[in-house]
Scaffold this motif. Structure first.
Motif, PDB file in Angstrom:
ATOM      1  N   ILE A  51      54.486  27.475  73.374  1.00  0.00           N
ATOM      2  CA  ILE A  51      55.497  26.492  73.771  1.00  0.00           C
ATOM      3  C   ILE A  51      56.899  27.041  73.543  1.00  0.00           C
ATOM      4  CG2 ILE A  51      56.461  24.227  73.235  1.00  0.00           C
ATOM      5  CD1 ILE A  51      53.583  23.357  72.518  1.00  0.00           C
ATOM      6  N   GLY A  52      57.102  27.683  72.389  1.00  0.00           N
ATOM      7  CA  GLY A  52      58.417  28.219  72.083  1.00  0.00           C
ATOM      8  C   GLY A  52      58.818  29.379  72.977  1.00  0.00           C
ATOM      9  N   ALA A  53      57.853  30.204  73.362  1.00  0.00           N
ATOM     10  CA  ALA A  53      58.163  31.393  74.157  1.00  0.00           C
ATOM     11  C   ALA A  53      58.402  31.069  75.630  1.00  0.00           C
ATOM     12  CB  ALA A  53      57.034  32.410  74.032  1.00  0.00           C
ATOM     13  N   PHE A  54      57.623  30.136  76.180  1.00  0.00           N
ATOM     14  CA  PHE A  54      57.703  29.872  77.620  1.00  0.00           C
ATOM     15  C   PHE A  54      58.550  28.652  77.977  1.00  0.00           C
ATOM     16  CE2 PHE A  54      53.587  32.092  77.072  1.00  0.00           C
ATOM     17  CZ  PHE A  54      53.885  33.221  77.826  1.00  0.00           C
ATOM     18  N   GLY A  55      58.938  27.867  76.969  1.00  0.00           N
ATOM     19  CA  GLY A  55      59.759  26.701  77.249  1.00  0.00           C
ATOM     20  C   GLY A  55      61.208  27.074  77.486  1.00  0.00           C
ATOM     21  N   HIS A  57      61.066  21.881  77.104  1.00  0.00           N
ATOM     22  CA  HIS A  57      59.862  22.697  77.207  1.00  0.00           C
ATOM     23  C   HIS A  57      58.652  21.823  77.518  1.00  0.00           C
ATOM     24  CE1 HIS A  57      59.598  21.155  73.149  1.00  0.00           C
ATOM     25  NE2 HIS A  57      60.580  21.922  72.746  1.00  0.00           N
ATOM     26  N   ASP A  58      58.876  20.741  78.299  1.00  0.00           N
ATOM     27  CA  ASP A  58      57.771  19.847  78.604  1.00  0.00           C
ATOM     28  C   ASP A  58      56.735  20.491  79.511  1.00  0.00           C
ATOM     29  OD1 ASP A  58      59.697  19.926  80.552  1.00  0.00           O
ATOM     30  OD2 ASP A  58      59.530  17.823  81.139  1.00  0.00           O
ATOM     31  N   GLN A  61      66.709  29.136  70.278  1.00  0.00           N
ATOM     32  CA  GLN A  61      65.298  29.402  70.575  1.00  0.00           C
ATOM     33  C   GLN A  61      64.549  29.885  69.341  1.00  0.00           C
ATOM     34  OE1 GLN A  61      64.481  32.363  73.569  1.00  0.00           O
ATOM     35  NE2 GLN A  61      62.469  31.497  74.017  1.00  0.00           N
ATOM     36  N   ARG A  62      65.217  30.713  68.532  1.00  0.00           N
ATOM     37  CA  ARG A  62      64.569  31.178  67.300  1.00  0.00           C
ATOM     38  C   ARG A  62      64.309  30.010  66.354  1.00  0.00           C
ATOM     39  NH1 ARG A  62      67.352  36.049  64.160  1.00  0.00           N
ATOM     40  NH2 ARG A  62      66.591  37.087  66.047  1.00  0.00           N
ATOM     41  N   VAL A  63      65.300  29.128  66.209  1.00  0.00           N
ATOM     42  CA  VAL A  63      65.123  27.957  65.348  1.00  0.00           C
ATOM     43  C   VAL A  63      64.012  27.070  65.886  1.00  0.00           C
ATOM     44  CG1 VAL A  63      66.239  25.884  64.441  1.00  0.00           C
ATOM     45  CG2 VAL A  63      67.525  28.027  64.594  1.00  0.00           C
ATOM     46  N   GLU A  64      63.944  26.932  67.217  1.00  0.00           N
ATOM     47  CA  GLU A  64      62.905  26.113  67.836  1.00  0.00           C
ATOM     48  C   GLU A  64      61.513  26.673  67.548  1.00  0.00           C
ATOM     49  OE1 GLU A  64      61.242  23.080  70.403  1.00  0.00           O
ATOM     50  OE2 GLU A  64      63.056  23.311  69.190  1.00  0.00           O
ATOM     51  N   ILE A  65      61.357  27.982  67.646  1.00  0.00           N
ATOM     52  CA  ILE A  65      60.054  28.594  67.381  1.00  0.00           C
ATOM     53  C   ILE A  65      59.661  28.399  65.918  1.00  0.00           C
ATOM     54  CG2 ILE A  65      58.824  30.796  67.240  1.00  0.00           C
ATOM     55  CD1 ILE A  65      60.276  31.672  69.748  1.00  0.00           C
ATOM     56  N   ILE A  66      60.632  28.568  65.016  1.00  0.00           N
ATOM     57  CA  ILE A  66      60.340  28.365  63.596  1.00  0.00           C
ATOM     58  C   ILE A  66      59.900  26.931  63.343  1.00  0.00           C
ATOM     59  CG2 ILE A  66      61.333  28.316  61.282  1.00  0.00           C
ATOM     60  CD1 ILE A  66      63.139  30.638  62.118  1.00  0.00           C
ATOM     61  N   PHE A  67      60.607  25.982  63.958  1.00  0.00           N
ATOM     62  CA  PHE A  67      60.233  24.575  63.771  1.00  0.00           C
ATOM     63  C   PHE A  67      58.843  24.283  64.326  1.00  0.00           C
ATOM     64  CE2 PHE A  67      60.097  20.279  65.657  1.00  0.00           C
ATOM     65  CZ  PHE A  67      60.048  19.556  64.477  1.00  0.00           C
ATOM     66  N   LEU A  68      58.543  24.834  65.496  1.00  0.00           N
ATOM     67  CA  LEU A  68      57.214  24.616  66.076  1.00  0.00           C
ATOM     68  C   LEU A  68      56.118  25.216  65.195  1.00  0.00           C
ATOM     69  CD1 LEU A  68      57.984  25.283  69.850  1.00  0.00           C
ATOM     70  CD2 LEU A  68      57.422  23.088  68.804  1.00  0.00           C
ATOM     71  N   LEU A  69      56.403  26.346  64.575  1.00  0.00           N
ATOM     72  CA  LEU A  69      55.431  26.947  63.658  1.00  0.00           C
ATOM     73  C   LEU A  69      55.237  26.070  62.416  1.00  0.00           C
ATOM     74  CD1 LEU A  69      56.392  30.737  63.854  1.00  0.00           C
ATOM     75  CD2 LEU A  69      54.321  29.642  64.738  1.00  0.00           C
ATOM     76  N   VAL A  70      56.321  25.491  61.924  1.00  0.00           N
ATOM     77  CA  VAL A  70      56.205  24.570  60.792  1.00  0.00           C
ATOM     78  C   VAL A  70      55.364  23.361  61.188  1.00  0.00           C
ATOM     79  CG1 VAL A  70      57.487  23.016  59.272  1.00  0.00           C
ATOM     80  CG2 VAL A  70      58.358  25.309  59.712  1.00  0.00           C
ATOM     81  N   MET A  71      55.595  22.844  62.392  1.00  0.00           N
ATOM     82  CA  MET A  71      54.802  21.724  62.878  1.00  0.00           C
ATOM     83  C   MET A  71      53.325  22.107  62.983  1.00  0.00           C
ATOM     84  SD  MET A  71      55.132  19.619  66.465  1.00  0.00           S
ATOM     85  CE  MET A  71      56.899  19.360  66.255  1.00  0.00           C
ATOM     86  N   ALA A  72      53.069  23.314  63.454  1.00  0.00           N
ATOM     87  CA  ALA A  72      51.684  23.778  63.551  1.00  0.00           C
ATOM     88  C   ALA A  72      51.054  23.891  62.172  1.00  0.00           C
ATOM     89  CB  ALA A  72      51.639  25.129  64.264  1.00  0.00           C
ATOM     90  N   LEU A  73      51.820  24.407  61.210  1.00  0.00           N
ATOM     91  CA  LEU A  73      51.320  24.520  59.837  1.00  0.00           C
ATOM     92  C   LEU A  73      51.009  23.153  59.256  1.00  0.00           C
ATOM     93  CD1 LEU A  73      50.864  26.380  57.315  1.00  0.00           C
ATOM     94  CD2 LEU A  73      53.250  25.923  56.724  1.00  0.00           C
TER      95      LEU A  73
END
Length: 260
Positions: free
Chosen positions: A72-76, A81-82, A165-177
């Motif tokens: 989601i973070g890479a392709f959004g 990024h819906d 985008q970097r902050v977004e990817i980090i947040f999405l990873l936290v959400m995944a965790l």
């Protein structure tokens, strides 16, 4: 209600409510509610695949949660990024359907992953949930300032050298965790309800981030506590009460915002 195995239920649900309240606030603030729905729902495919090959289902959940967040973070696109989220969700659900069709005993496991088994919590699950939940909250505290800046003023953040985008990817990873360990407890669908309903209500009551996070956690705790108590007495599904209470809190928040 407060004896024996039920104590594990109260403790586990409380931990999950705190995690969902904190992470859910930022998901609502950043407009990432679709991702909050897609990551835990799609991650059940990882658990199905792990069961198929005889690996711990938690490992499968973690792998697919992280893979979904990175996708989601890479392709959004920036601030939206819906489409990427929908494609990642469809892909993971398709893989999950394949894994389930290859097995013969996943019906009950799939049901528990979607709706949870909060009344059958093992004591061994409490420590991993608490540790991963603490790590998720700690990570959000570390990136709190850039996370708030990119959420409220992304252009200003870029001007100050912060990469959204970097902050977004980090947040999405936290959400995944956060979701990878809580899905087996409350299920993917209930985790989404618990993450979005209280957080959206809290934002309606106040615009102050610290107070909103606190209210989100409080609403989440009240939701699971009332839900568990009433579900225990009535034998009705916990998901019904979690969904209804989340909607009640949200409507109360909207009414408060309208009046004030």
């Amino acid at each position: 209600m407060f004896s024996g195995f039920m104590m594990n239920t109260w403790v586990a649900a409380s931990i999950v409510a705190v995690i969902a309240g904190v992470v859910g606030f930022f998901a609502v603030l950043r407009g990432s509610t679709f991702a909050a729905h897609a990551i835990p729902n799609g991650a059940f495919a990882g658990a199905a695949g792990a069961s198929l090959i005889g690996v711990n289902t938690l490992a499968g959940l973690a792998v697919f949660s992280i893979a979904g967040a990175l996708g989601i973070g890479a392709f959004g696109r920036r601030a939206r990024h819906d489409v990427a989220t929908a494609l990642i969700l469809v892909l993971m659900l398709g893989i999950g359907a394949l894994f389930i069709s290859l097995g013969s005993q996943y019906a009950q496991e799939t049901y528990s992953l979607l709706f949870g088994e909060v009344f059958g919590i093992s004591p061994d699950v409490l420590l991993p949930i608490g540790v991963l939940g603490g790590l998720s909250i700690l990570a959000l505290l570390v990136i709190f300032r850039p996370l708030m800046l990119t959420s409220a003023m992304p252009e200003v953040a870029e001007a100050r050298g912060v990469r959204p985008q970097r902050v977004e990817i980090i947040f999405l990873l936290v959400m995944a965790l956060a979701t990878s360990m809580t899905v087996p407890v409350v299920g993917a669908l209930l985790m989404f309800s618990l993450m979005i309903g209280p957080a959206a209500a809290a934002r309606s009551f106040t615009a102050r981030p610290g107070l909103a996070v606190t209210l989100s956690v409080v609403f989440g705790l009240v939701t699971v506590w009332i839900g568990i108590a009433v579900s225990y007495e009535t034998n009705w599904p916990l998901g019904f009460f979690v969904g209804v209470l989340g909607a009640v809190f949200f409507l109360a928040g909207r009414a408060w915002a309208t009046l004030h």
